[in-house]
Design a protein around this motif. Structure first.
Motif: not given
Length: 274
Positions: A136-139, A159-164
């Protein structure tokens, strides 16, 4: 291992709580809801923690997750800060897709590091998501100290981490709304249109399901332009105009929706023909 308080034991709190408990990313401490039976059920779902009703008896923890409704985040944070539950070195994060970490200003003022974490997933079936959360992508956005704690915790639950950017949260979240919430609304409109045309509900679902599933498969395999079919993709704007009239006569909201989709579909069709 850092201790985690979960404030707001709904679907998001339960799913994330179970991930953090199973992976031992955090030690689950207090699980808080306005209703004690709900808090107790959440503890059972998560696998650990102590159920509490309300904030009156909450004790400070290393990490606090505010998985309350968006309109309750700031007030809940303020109430906890007023009770001295945040201090330098602690981490406070909320789970809103649309709201940024700056809602936690009172925690920051108390010296805590703050962040916002948003799992990009549908929580309609919480048990299934909890058992299939890996990937699961987690922003994530917030203070560096908070990110240094949360990124390894999310990696621990696979989880897959995406920094926004905090400034882009509303637009980012709108993408999720289009991809999930409004897609559901669109399918409801499609089913109602079939039924208004005399198709029984079970047959309407049987008609819509393969179209919807294949269209989604095509989008992610071929791209949006290549996946577009139908009268606009064929350039048959006469049919589109007639259909617009019929749909509007049947249901004004559906007519507005049909009309709203026409211009962006024309733009997409132009990309298809290039």
């Amino acid at each position: 291992m850092s201790g985690l308080n979960i404030i707001g034991a709904g679907k998001v709190g339960r799913v994330l709580g179970r991930q953090f408990f199973r992976s031992a990313a955090f030690r689950i401490e207090q699980v808080v809801n306005r209703s004690l039976p709900v808090a107790s059920a959440s503890v059972a779902f998560i696998g650990g923690g102590h159920a509490l009703a309300g904030l009156a008896h909450v004790q400070a923890a290393d990490v606090t997750m505010l998985s309350v409704a968006d309109d309750q985040i700031e007030a809940t944070c303020d109430a906890m800060a007023a009770r001295g539950l945040f201090q330098p070195g602690s981490v406070v994060f909320h789970c809103s897709g649309a709201k940024a970490s700056n809602l936690l200003a009172s925690a920051s003022a108390a010296g805590a590091s703050v962040a916002s974490l948003h799992p990009v997933a549908s929580f309609a079936d919480q048990a299934r998501l909890a058992d299939h959360f890996a990937g699961t992508i987690c922003s994530l956005e917030g203070d560096e100290a908070a990110l240094q704690l949360l990124i390894p915790a999310l990696q621990a639950v696979q989880a897959r981490v995406v920094q926004i950017s905090a400034a882009n949260k509303l637009l980012y979240h709108a993408g999720s709304v289009f991809a999930s919430n409004y897609l559901v609304t669109l399918m409801e409109t499609a089913l109602q249109a079939y039924q208004a045309a005399g198709i029984p509900p079970d047959i309407a679902k049987a008609m819509a399901e393969p179209l919807a599933r294949q269209s989604m498969d095509n989008v992610f395999q071929m791209g949006t332009a290549a996946a577009l079919t139908g009268p606009i993709a064929r350039g048959d704007m006469a049919t589109v105009a007639l259909q617009q009239q019929v749909v509007s006569a049947w249901d004004a909201n559906a007519g507005n929706l049909y009309q709203a989709f026409t211009p962006p579909s024309v733009v997409l069709a132009a990309r298809k023909s290039k």
